[in-house]
Motif scaffolding. Structure first.
Motif, PDB file in Angstrom:
ATOM      1  N   PHE A  59       0.846  -1.185   0.000  1.00 40.32           N
ATOM      2  CA  PHE A  59       0.000   0.000   0.000  1.00 40.32           C
ATOM      3  C   PHE A  59       0.892   1.249   0.000  1.00 40.32           C
ATOM      4  O   PHE A  59       1.825   1.349   0.804  1.00 40.32           O
ATOM      5  CB  PHE A  59      -0.909   0.002   1.230  1.00 40.32           C
ATOM      6  N   PRO A  60       0.630   2.222  -0.887  1.00 41.01           N
ATOM      7  CA  PRO A  60       1.527   3.402  -1.009  1.00 41.01           C
ATOM      8  C   PRO A  60       1.356   4.379   0.150  1.00 41.01           C
ATOM      9  O   PRO A  60       0.922   5.523  -0.023  1.00 41.01           O
ATOM     10  CB  PRO A  60       1.097   4.022  -2.340  1.00 41.01           C
ATOM     11  N   VAL A  61       1.720   3.915   1.321  1.00 43.62           N
ATOM     12  CA  VAL A  61       1.553   4.758   2.500  1.00 43.62           C
ATOM     13  C   VAL A  61       2.455   5.994   2.413  1.00 43.62           C
ATOM     14  O   VAL A  61       2.039   7.115   2.740  1.00 43.62           O
ATOM     15  CB  VAL A  61       1.879   3.948   3.776  1.00 43.62           C
ATOM     16  N   ARG A  62       3.700   5.776   1.949  1.00 48.74           N
ATOM     17  CA  ARG A  62       4.641   6.900   1.914  1.00 48.74           C
ATOM     18  C   ARG A  62       4.156   8.000   0.970  1.00 48.74           C
ATOM     19  O   ARG A  62       4.181   9.187   1.304  1.00 48.74           O
ATOM     20  CB  ARG A  62       6.016   6.397   1.491  1.00 48.74           C
ATOM     21  N   TRP A  63       3.683   7.584  -0.232  1.00 56.08           N
ATOM     22  CA  TRP A  63       3.215   8.598  -1.191  1.00 56.08           C
ATOM     23  C   TRP A  63       1.970   9.305  -0.670  1.00 56.08           C
ATOM     24  O   TRP A  63       1.821  10.525  -0.824  1.00 56.08           O
ATOM     25  CB  TRP A  63       2.908   7.939  -2.535  1.00 56.08           C
ATOM     26  N   LEU A  64       1.071   8.541  -0.055  1.00 58.39           N
ATOM     27  CA  LEU A  64      -0.131   9.154   0.498  1.00 58.39           C
ATOM     28  C   LEU A  64       0.216  10.138   1.614  1.00 58.39           C
ATOM     29  O   LEU A  64      -0.345  11.235   1.700  1.00 58.39           O
ATOM     30  CB  LEU A  64      -1.071   8.072   1.020  1.00 58.39           C
ATOM     31  N   ALA A  65       1.171   9.746   2.457  1.00 59.39           N
ATOM     32  CA  ALA A  65       1.596  10.637   3.542  1.00 59.39           C
ATOM     33  C   ALA A  65       2.249  11.903   2.999  1.00 59.39           C
ATOM     34  O   ALA A  65       1.998  13.013   3.491  1.00 59.39           O
ATOM     35  CB  ALA A  65       2.567   9.899   4.467  1.00 59.39           C
ATOM     36  N   ILE A  66       3.086  11.730   1.927  1.00 60.94           N
ATOM     37  CA  ILE A  66       3.730  12.909   1.322  1.00 60.94           C
ATOM     38  C   ILE A  66       2.672  13.856   0.759  1.00 60.94           C
ATOM     39  O   ILE A  66       2.737  15.086   0.940  1.00 60.94           O
ATOM     40  CB  ILE A  66       4.710  12.466   0.223  1.00 60.94           C
ATOM     41  N   GLY A  67       1.672  13.297   0.063  1.00 64.40           N
ATOM     42  CA  GLY A  67       0.624  14.144  -0.504  1.00 64.40           C
ATOM     43  C   GLY A  67      -0.148  14.892   0.568  1.00 64.40           C
ATOM     44  O   GLY A  67      -0.424  16.089   0.444  1.00 64.40           O
ATOM     45  N   LEU A  68      -0.507  14.175   1.648  1.00 70.22           N
ATOM     46  CA  LEU A  68      -1.256  14.820   2.732  1.00 70.22           C
ATOM     47  C   LEU A  68      -0.420  15.900   3.416  1.00 70.22           C
ATOM     48  O   LEU A  68      -0.921  16.980   3.725  1.00 70.22           O
ATOM     49  CB  LEU A  68      -1.698  13.775   3.746  1.00 70.22           C
ATOM     50  N   VAL A  69       0.860  15.597   3.665  1.00 71.90           N
ATOM     51  CA  VAL A  69       1.722  16.577   4.336  1.00 71.90           C
ATOM     52  C   VAL A  69       1.900  17.818   3.471  1.00 71.90           C
ATOM     53  O   VAL A  69       1.777  18.960   3.942  1.00 71.90           O
ATOM     54  CB  VAL A  69       3.092  15.946   4.682  1.00 71.90           C
ATOM     55  N   LEU A  70       2.196  17.606   2.168  1.00 76.05           N
ATOM     56  CA  LEU A  70       2.380  18.762   1.285  1.00 76.05           C
ATOM     57  C   LEU A  70       1.107  19.589   1.172  1.00 76.05           C
ATOM     58  O   LEU A  70       1.138  20.827   1.188  1.00 76.05           O
ATOM     59  CB  LEU A  70       2.824  18.288  -0.103  1.00 76.05           C
ATOM     60  N   THR A  71      -0.041  18.898   1.034  1.00 71.94           N
ATOM     61  CA  THR A  71      -1.309  19.621   0.947  1.00 71.94           C
ATOM     62  C   THR A  71      -1.565  20.443   2.208  1.00 71.94           C
ATOM     63  O   THR A  71      -1.975  21.608   2.148  1.00 71.94           O
ATOM     64  CB  THR A  71      -2.461  18.634   0.728  1.00 71.94           C
ATOM     65  N   THR A  72      -1.308  19.818   3.358  1.00 70.49           N
ATOM     66  CA  THR A  72      -1.519  20.529   4.623  1.00 70.49           C
ATOM     67  C   THR A  72      -0.607  21.738   4.740  1.00 70.49           C
ATOM     68  O   THR A  72      -1.031  22.826   5.129  1.00 70.49           O
ATOM     69  CB  THR A  72      -1.271  19.575   5.800  1.00 70.49           C
ATOM     70  N   VAL A  73       0.682  21.538   4.395  1.00 67.12           N
ATOM     71  CA  VAL A  73       1.643  22.646   4.500  1.00 67.12           C
ATOM     72  C   VAL A  73       1.261  23.795   3.571  1.00 67.12           C
ATOM     73  O   VAL A  73       1.258  24.971   3.956  1.00 67.12           O
ATOM     74  CB  VAL A  73       3.068  22.139   4.200  1.00 67.12           C
ATOM     75  N   VAL A  74       0.915  23.447   2.318  1.00 70.42           N
ATOM     76  CA  VAL A  74       0.574  24.499   1.356  1.00 70.42           C
ATOM     77  C   VAL A  74      -0.692  25.250   1.772  1.00 70.42           C
ATOM     78  O   VAL A  74      -0.752  26.483   1.734  1.00 70.42           O
ATOM     79  CB  VAL A  74       0.411  23.885  -0.047  1.00 70.42           C
ATOM     80  N   LEU A  75      -1.725  24.483   2.195  1.00 72.52           N
ATOM     81  CA  LEU A  75      -2.969  25.143   2.601  1.00 72.52           C
ATOM     82  C   LEU A  75      -2.759  26.034   3.822  1.00 72.52           C
ATOM     83  O   LEU A  75      -3.272  27.156   3.887  1.00 72.52           O
ATOM     84  CB  LEU A  75      -4.035  24.085   2.899  1.00 72.52           C
ATOM     85  N   LEU A  76      -2.003  25.511   4.806  1.00 73.92           N
ATOM     86  CA  LEU A  76      -1.747  26.334   5.983  1.00 73.92           C
ATOM     87  C   LEU A  76      -0.947  27.587   5.626  1.00 73.92           C
ATOM     88  O   LEU A  76      -1.205  28.679   6.154  1.00 73.92           O
ATOM     89  CB  LEU A  76      -1.008  25.519   7.045  1.00 73.92           C
ATOM     90  N   THR A  77       0.038  27.421   4.723  1.00 77.81           N
ATOM     91  CA  THR A  77       0.838  28.587   4.309  1.00 77.81           C
ATOM     92  C   THR A  77      -0.029  29.611   3.591  1.00 77.81           C
ATOM     93  O   THR A  77       0.075  30.825   3.833  1.00 77.81           O
ATOM     94  CB  THR A  77       1.983  28.129   3.395  1.00 77.81           C
TER      95      THR A  77
END
Length: 561
Positions: free
Chosen positions: A42-60
């Motif tokens: 299961f692509p946990v790492r890619w999913l985590a990267i997408g969620l982290v980047l989305t969160t960082v960008v939205l918060l910024t």
């Protein structure tokens, strides 16, 4: 399960497993499961990267939007305030000039009071204006304006002084003179330049904010494009994983069919070998019974060993007191008396050492008497413990004759017997015993096994109280019934049990005491199970004590009818 002790019984060999078991194991080994796909994780790492980047960008983006909005609001409020202040500076300056000239023209000092009233307001407005804007380019103009303002104020103060002296005409000449008008012109031009610089500063601030907004919009667009690319990669990984899972499920379904066929074949073979396995089980039970006999003997030694600890302490204390006795001082005193037996009266009354001898003998007698009382007390403890060992052996012999035989038992008396078997140690160690005993009916059980469990629980509770170092050592015995069971609980306020050990304390060989053996609670749990009950442990943690509860089934009333 423990092995039998060495001797004749230890030479008996357990029977080997039937040959059919080997066939079953061989069939299990030959049953293979088909390959189940590529096994893409299961692509946990890619999913985590997408969620982290989305969160960082939205918060910024949210923070930048909020900060930009806050800055724009602040600038707008500052601009409005500066415009208001620049107009107020011009207005207050005219008010001051008019008040000074009216005082010189009319000779009325009420205009001076009006002047003083607005003078402080003008100073405050100019000070606030300078704080809200950066006027480094107009520093020279500001300096000239301040100098002109000081001269104007000086002339106006001179005029007011002449008015107060009754010379309004002279005051009027000052306020309408060319020098006054020249300074007035310099001050007005400086105010105009100040307003111009303020407007230029406001325009520059607005340009900066527009540039910041443009940069933010550009960065937001790039961030959105970057997030879209990232989530496209995540989606491709998820799509590949779902395809692999579908392949794996199909392969697993095929494998389950093969395993079902193998399982049916194994069940048939196991059924054919059931009788042989039952024979093996009977022989194992016989070996277990012989091992249990060895554990019973170990339990007797364990109970006697608990009392021998107290015997050893008493004997050690008596030996130490005798070795430290002051009886040698009595011999020296007797030697002195014998040495001066011819002039004993003069020696005791005149000699310095002789005068001290009676007091020394008195103190020595008191010390020897105290040693005697302490030794007698310890010897009494020693005698009681030796008698207690006799009682334990006698009780073990009595119960051993009926071991394995169930009879009607008063559980309350059995609980008191377990307490009496360790009472001397409890008294010596200062452990307070509290009884919370309810009336319970007679039950059918093996007295020997039950007593072994309770004696071990009381002994463990005493050790836990000693290990805690508390001065208020307390042991509580409870006897209750309900829900078809009788519960015998031993609670202490001792060292407690860590949470990670609550599931291990009943394992054979596990112990936390330095001199422990690790078979007391293990054998107790096995005995409780053989009695049809259970042995439970509960503790809130280190230093919070523990509770061990023996639960036994309560037979229906018609059993004793």
């Amino acid at each position: 399960m423990r092995l039998p002790p060495e001797g004749e019984n230890s030479q008996q060999e357990l029977p080997s497993a039937p040959a059919g078991l080997n066939e079953i194991l061989h069939a299990l080994n030959n049953t293979t499961i088909p390959e189940t796909g590529t096994g893409t994780p299961f692509p946990v790492r890619w999913l985590a990267i997408g969620l982290v980047l989305t969160t960082v960008v939205l918060l910024t983006m949210l923070w930048s939007t909020f900060d930009l909005f806050r800055n724009v609001t602040t600038v707008q409020l500052r601009n409005l305030r500066l415009q208001e202040l620049s107009g107020r500076v011009v207005h207050l300056d005219e008010v001051l000039t008019m008040s000074a000239r009216m005082a010189a023209t009319t000779g009325d000092l009420q205009w001076e009071r009006r002047y003083r009233q607005f003078e402080s307001q003008l100073d405050a407005v100019i000070k606030e204006t300078l704080q809200l804007t950066i006027l480094s380019e107009s520093a020279e103009a500001t300096k000239q304006t301040d100098a002109a303002n000081l001269k104007l104020v000086d002339m106006e103060n001179q005029a007011f002084a002449l008015v107060r002296a009754g010379q309004p005409g002279q005051a009027k000449l000052i306020l309408f003179s060319e020098a006054y008008e020249a300074q007035k012109k310099i001050y007005a031009e400086g105010i105009v330049r100040l307003v111009q610089h303020i407007q230029e500063d406001l325009a520059a601030s607005q340009r900066d904010k527009r540039n910041q907004a443009l940069f933010f919009v550009t960065a937001a667009m790039f961030s959105i494009v970057f997030l879209c690319v990232t989530w496209l990669l995540v989606w491709s990984k998820l799509h590949r994983w779902r395809a692999d899972q579908a392949t794996n499920f199909a392969a697993l379904a095929k494998a389950e069919g093969a395993l079902q066929i193998a399982n049916d074949d194994l069940e048939k073979r196991v059924k054919e070998r059931t009788e042989q396995l039952e024979q093996v089980h009977k022989q194992l039970l016989e070996a277990s019974r012989k091992a249990g006999m060895a554990e019973v003997a170990t339990g007797v030694l364990h109970n006697v060993g608990n009392v021998l600890n107290s015997v050893n302490v008493s004997a050690t204390l008596v030996a130490e007191r005798i070795s430290k006795s002051k009886v040698s001082g009595l011999s020296r005193a007797a030697a002195l008396l014998q040495e001066h037996e011819l002039d004993l009266g003069a020696y005791l009354s005149s000699d310095l050492r002789g005068k001290l001898l009676p007091a020394y003998l008195l103190q020595l007698s008191e010390h020897l008497q105290a040693d005697q009382e302490a030794s007698v007390k310890e010897l009494n403890f020693l005698r009681q413990n030796i008698d207690h060992i006799k009682v334990i052996v006698a009780m073990q012999q009595t119960f051993a004759t009926a071991s394995g035989v169930e009879e009607r038992v008063n559980v309350r008396e059995l609980l008191e017997d377990s307490l009496r078997m360790d009472m001397s140690s409890l008294i010596r160690h200062g452990v307070e015993v509290i009884h919370e005993i309810d009336e319970v009916p007679l039950i059918m059980l093996d007295k020997h096994k039950t007593l072994q469990i309770l004696v071990n629980l009381v002994s463990n509770a005493r050790h836990a109280c000693d290990d805690s170092g508390r001065t208020d050592k307390r042991l509580t015995l409870r006897l209750t019934s309900g829900d078809g069971r009788v519960r015998l609980s031993v609670t202490d306020n001792g060292a407690g049990i860590p949470a990670e050990n609550l599931t291990r304390i009943f394992n054979h060989g596990f112990t936390t005491r330095k001199d422990g053996h690790g078979f007391g609670l293990h054998s107790g749990a096995l005995a409780a199970k053989e009695l049809g009950g259970s042995l439970l442990a509960q503790s809130d943690g280190i230093g919070l004590g523990a509770t061990f509860t023996l639960e036994l089934p309560l037979p229906p009333p018609e059993v004793f009818a």
